[in-house]
Design an enzyme around this catalytic site. Structure first.
Site, PDB file in Angstrom:
ATOM      1  N   LYS A 221       0.584  -1.108   0.099  1.00 45.14           N
ATOM      2  CA  LYS A 221       0.115   0.651  -0.378  1.00 45.14           C
ATOM      3  C   LYS A 221       0.872   1.521  -0.106  1.00 45.14           C
ATOM      4  O   LYS A 221       2.133   1.085   0.913  1.00 45.14           O
ATOM      5  CB  LYS A 221      -1.104  -0.239   1.246  1.00 45.14           C
ATOM      6  CG  LYS A 221      -2.247  -1.067   1.085  1.00 45.14           C
ATOM      7  CD  LYS A 221      -3.359  -1.132   1.439  1.00 45.14           C
ATOM      8  CE  LYS A 221      -4.390  -1.722   1.190  1.00 45.14           C
ATOM      9  NZ  LYS A 221      -5.740  -1.581   2.058  1.00 45.14           N
ATOM     10  N   ARG A 255      -4.693  -9.764   3.928  1.00 46.43           N
ATOM     11  CA  ARG A 255      -4.526  -9.475   2.632  1.00 46.43           C
ATOM     12  C   ARG A 255      -3.525  -9.513   1.412  1.00 46.43           C
ATOM     13  O   ARG A 255      -2.966  -8.168   1.993  1.00 46.43           O
ATOM     14  CB  ARG A 255      -5.758  -8.715   2.375  1.00 46.43           C
ATOM     15  CG  ARG A 255      -6.588  -8.427   1.126  1.00 46.43           C
ATOM     16  CD  ARG A 255      -7.958  -7.707   0.971  1.00 46.43           C
ATOM     17  NE  ARG A 255      -8.080  -7.565  -0.510  1.00 46.43           N
ATOM     18  CZ  ARG A 255      -7.795  -6.680  -1.182  1.00 46.43           C
ATOM     19  NH1 ARG A 255      -6.546  -6.084  -0.929  1.00 46.43           N
ATOM     20  NH2 ARG A 255      -7.650  -6.786  -2.886  1.00 46.43           N
TER      21      ARG A 255
HETATM   22  C1  8Y7 Z   1      -8.946  -3.678   0.858  1.00 48.14           C
HETATM   23  C2  8Y7 Z   1      -9.304  -4.935   0.566  1.00 48.14           C
HETATM   24  C3  8Y7 Z   1      -8.623  -3.381  -1.083  1.00 48.14           C
HETATM   25  C4  8Y7 Z   1      -8.009  -3.989   2.741  1.00 48.14           C
HETATM   26  C5  8Y7 Z   1     -10.765  -5.757   2.771  1.00 48.14           C
HETATM   27  C6  8Y7 Z   1      -5.412  -2.468  -2.517  1.00 48.14           C
HETATM   28  C7  8Y7 Z   1     -10.376  -5.013  -1.961  1.00 48.14           C
HETATM   29  C8  8Y7 Z   1      -6.713  -2.005  -2.178  1.00 48.14           C
HETATM   30  N1  8Y7 Z   1      -7.595  -2.817   0.085  1.00 48.14           N
HETATM   31  N2  8Y7 Z   1     -10.859  -5.154   1.427  1.00 48.14           N
HETATM   32  N3  8Y7 Z   1      -9.735  -4.149  -0.323  1.00 48.14           N
HETATM   33  N4  8Y7 Z   1      -9.167  -4.536   3.024  1.00 48.14           N
HETATM   34  N5  8Y7 Z   1     -11.078  -6.392   3.551  1.00 48.14           N
HETATM   35  O1  8Y7 Z   1      -4.246  -1.896  -2.586  1.00 48.14           O
HETATM   36  O2  8Y7 Z   1      -7.269  -3.193   2.769  1.00 48.14           O
HETATM   37  O3  8Y7 Z   1      -5.407  -4.338  -2.366  1.00 48.14           O
HETATM   38  S1  8Y7 Z   1      -8.025  -2.562  -2.649  1.00 48.14           S
END
Ligand code: 8Y7
Length: 279
Positions: A221, A255
């Site tokens: 990020k 994630r």
């Molecule tokens: C997150 C996410 C993204 C997160 C959850 C990226 C879809 C942006 N970030 N879902 N999604 N938590 N639960 O940089 O932090 O992956 S998208």
């Protein structure tokens, strides 16, 4: 605790990695629909081999400033990929969406968890999630992905996130989603400055105290880029460090784009946390 994701178990007695599988057109070098599906399935299989516990399929980019995608377009991107993965892979699939129609179509196709960065606040999303009857990850965000990074402000980001998530848990319970189907996420990078993200990470244990499984998404990020001045390709070590800091405080799902490395990082963390104390 083992979460039932539409018949596929997600074992949260140890921390798990959620592998990121983007099916937005820009995430493929492009050779048409079939190549895209093949590539998605191959990536999913690799993630399982690398130790992922769940795969997060997303067809709408939620990056700051990203374009809005229509319902039909999002469904046509994710459903064929979910069907293909569901028939060939045993681990649960999560659908990264905020749209009720996409939730229904994805769960019909085999998704076993709804990952909603808008925490079921879109019209119709709450009742769609009730109908789908699968676990839901409720994430905090300030503003919309289009404008959220413009000028985020908080009096106290940790209290704000806790108040928001607690409120969404109540709303879900009142709507008929039982507490044991809910996962919480502070939403790193979603309407937050680097300082806000750091404050949330430092005090993640306060979110863990809400006594629901916590998911953390920090992989590659921009907070890492801002603080360390590194490009997106150079953010693995910092992502792993944040994954370990999260798991150390009690996060249950990380994630990540880099499944193999993240599994190793959090397994080591789990070993330290569970080792028998000396006399
Ligand atoms: C997150 C996410 C993204 C997160 C959850 C990226 C879809 C942006 N970030 N879902 N999604 N938590 N639960 O940089 O932090 O992956 S998208």
């Amino acid at each position: 605790m083992i979460l039932d994701c539409a018949g596929k178990p997600l074992d949260l007695t140890h921390p798990q990695v959620m592998g990121i599988l983007n099916v937005t057109p820009d995430s493929f070098s492009d050779g048409g629909q079939f190549l895209a599906q093949d590539s998605a399935l191959a990536q999913a299989k690799q993630m399982v081999e690398d130790g992922a516990g769940i795969i997060d399929v997303g067809g709408e980019s939620t990056r700051p400033g990203a374009a809005i995608v229509s319902i039909e377009e999002e469904i046509s991107r994710v459903v064929p990929v979910i069907e293909a993965i569901h028939s060939e892979i045993d681990i649960p699939i999560s659908i990264d969406t905020s749209k009720p129609e996409v939730m229904r179509a994805a769960v019909q196709a085999g998704a076993g968890l709804i990952n909603d960065v808008r925490a079921l606040t879109v019209d119709g999303a709450l009742s769609a999630a009730v109908e789908c009857d699968v676990p839901v990850c409720l994430m905090h965000a300030q503003g919309t992905p289009q404008t959220m990074q413009d000028d985020p402000r908080y009096d106290d980001v940790v209290s704000n996130v806790i108040a928001f998530l607690s409120e969404r848990v109540s709303v879900c319970e009142q709507a008929g989603i039982s507490r044991d189907k809910l996962i919480l996420d502070p939403g790193f990078g979603f309407g937050k400055r680097a300082t806000h993200n750091l404050q949330l990470m430092k005090h993640l244990s306060k979110i863990i105290e809400l006594e629901l499984p916590v998911l953390v998404g920090v992989s590659r990020k921009s907070m890492i880029g801002k603080l360390l001045k590194v490009s997106v390709e150079e953010r693995l070590a910092a992502s792993l460090s944040l994954a370990a800091v999260s798991v150390w405080q009690g996060a249950k799902i990380i994630r990540s784009h880099d499944v193999r490395e993240t599994v190793q990082a959090i397994m080591m963390c789990d070993h330290v946390m569970k080792v028998q104390d000396c006399e």
